[in-house]
Design a protein around this motif. Sequence first.
Motif, mmCIF file in Angstrom:
data_model
loop_
_atom_site.group_PDB
_atom_site.id
_atom_site.type_symbol
_atom_site.label_atom_id
_atom_site.label_comp_id
_atom_site.label_asym_id
_atom_site.label_seq_id
_atom_site.Cartn_x
_atom_site.Cartn_y
_atom_site.Cartn_z
ATOM 1 N N THR A 1 0.845 -1.200 0.000
ATOM 2 C CA THR A 1 0.000 0.000 0.000
ATOM 3 C C THR A 1 0.876 1.243 0.000
ATOM 4 N N LEU A 2 0.511 2.215 -0.822
ATOM 5 C CA LEU A 2 1.189 3.508 -0.855
ATOM 6 C C LEU A 2 0.414 4.481 0.029
ATOM 7 N N THR B 1 -3.770 -0.111 5.147
ATOM 8 C CA THR B 1 -4.605 0.946 4.596
ATOM 9 C C THR B 1 -4.156 2.321 5.086
ATOM 10 N N PRO B 2 -4.438 3.367 4.298
ATOM 11 C CA PRO B 2 -4.242 4.725 4.821
ATOM 12 C C PRO B 2 -5.268 5.008 5.909
ATOM 13 N N ALA B 3 -4.879 5.777 6.901
ATOM 14 C CA ALA B 3 -5.800 6.180 7.962
ATOM 15 C C ALA B 3 -6.123 7.658 7.802
ATOM 16 N N ASP B 4 -7.134 8.101 8.499
ATOM 17 C CA ASP B 4 -7.484 9.515 8.481
ATOM 18 C C ASP B 4 -6.291 10.352 8.922
ATOM 19 N N GLY B 5 -6.063 11.456 8.217
ATOM 20 C CA GLY B 5 -4.962 12.339 8.578
ATOM 21 C C GLY B 5 -3.629 11.889 8.036
ATOM 22 N N ALA C 1 -8.497 0.206 -3.339
ATOM 23 C CA ALA C 1 -8.113 1.385 -4.108
ATOM 24 C C ALA C 1 -7.661 2.418 -3.089
ATOM 25 N N GLU C 2 -6.350 2.562 -2.947
ATOM 26 C CA GLU C 2 -5.802 3.347 -1.848
ATOM 27 C C GLU C 2 -6.055 4.849 -1.998
ATOM 28 N N PRO D 1 -7.356 -4.316 -7.980
ATOM 29 C CA PRO D 1 -8.200 -3.312 -8.632
ATOM 30 C C PRO D 1 -7.359 -2.439 -9.572
ATOM 31 N N PHE D 2 -7.909 -2.172 -10.763
ATOM 32 C CA PHE D 2 -7.217 -1.352 -11.749
ATOM 33 C C PHE D 2 -7.993 -0.058 -11.952
#
Length: 391
Positions: free
Chosen positions: A228-229, A280-284, A341-342, A382-383
């Motif tokens: 994940t980016l 996953t990215p988190a809030d902030g 979808a990051e 996912p693309f």
Amino acid sequence: MDRRRRRLPSSAALAALDDDDILSEILRRLPPLPSSLPRASLVCKRWRRLVADPHFLRRFREHHRKPPILGFFSRLLDDVIQFTPALDSPDSIPASRFSLRLDGAKHSIILDCRHGRVLFLNRMWLYFVVWAPVTGEQCRVDFPLSFRGNNARKWWPSGAVVCAASEQGHVHGGCHSNPFQVVLVATGGHGEGVFACVYSSETCTWGNVVSVLLPQNLSAISFCCANTLVGNSVFWFLYGRSFGVLKFDLHRQSLDAIELPSGAIDFDIWGQAKRQFLITPADGGGLSLLYLSGFNGQVWKWKANCDGGVGWMVGSNFDLNNLLSLKAGVDNRGPKIPGMAEDDSTMFLWTDVRVFRSHLESMKFKKLSIIMSHSIFKVHFPFRSFYSAGT
């Protein structure tokens, strides 16, 4: 006067449509779906000229910012790379349009799918293939010499692909011809640590190798959890006698291993297919790790604590039985997380007979009209890309 009579456009509206600048502003607000611009181009030659203009296409992408998810790439049991469309007609992309058979596919796996490109690894001959499905362009990237010696087979390599475009306001998803970077990471087992190196398509060369020793309980990168980016860093899931996350900072060219708290994940049942993980990215702009056990989920967040330090904290727990519209006796097997979808923290879940889409923060699920089987597909990515049907 019959009020049901069709109202004709006013002279002012007709005059506005005769102005190319105003018409362009209207057209760029069309939805960013594959059929939108091709259908607009069929109206007349003038509209076709406007929507085909590169300046208009750039402004169209800048207006929408986030391209649609066109479908999913999967590796089948017979080593064929298959595309499964995610959109309904008339926006559905034919599966044959994005299908691919690689040279040496028997030894190749999908590692990543980001910014309009797909990354494959050939584990036998130690090279990557970077593929842009929209243009069909393929680029082979051989491992650096330092990873191709007599002991090369001992490495457990993985990787990521990212767009390297640096111009202000650049929008990912329409950058199929822009430069890219490939991040190679590899572990050598207990005591060997982890190594990383970055390839640039602009210079066609690899950069310097950086390394870090892993905590004693971590030894390998997991292929069951996609990287994940988040911001300027790429994250991979680590395992061994415990679990953690590997961070590679693209700007600083540095590695860091972050171990999960002891007991956060039950190691004894780690090997069961019912266990799913997602970074996953988190809030902030922070980092989260979603751990799914059957239908029960837990979120861990890497964030600052009350002492001013940084550490893992339990974010939330949830029960998918209460969130998904499942049928008793049909959806009995625990969901599988094929990826996310990051760009907007959208997660996908596979059950026995249906696919769900959800934003990670809201946990509101939408059933998609996609049918896939757990037993057929090994890897799902996912693309997301801007695409005009017929190009």
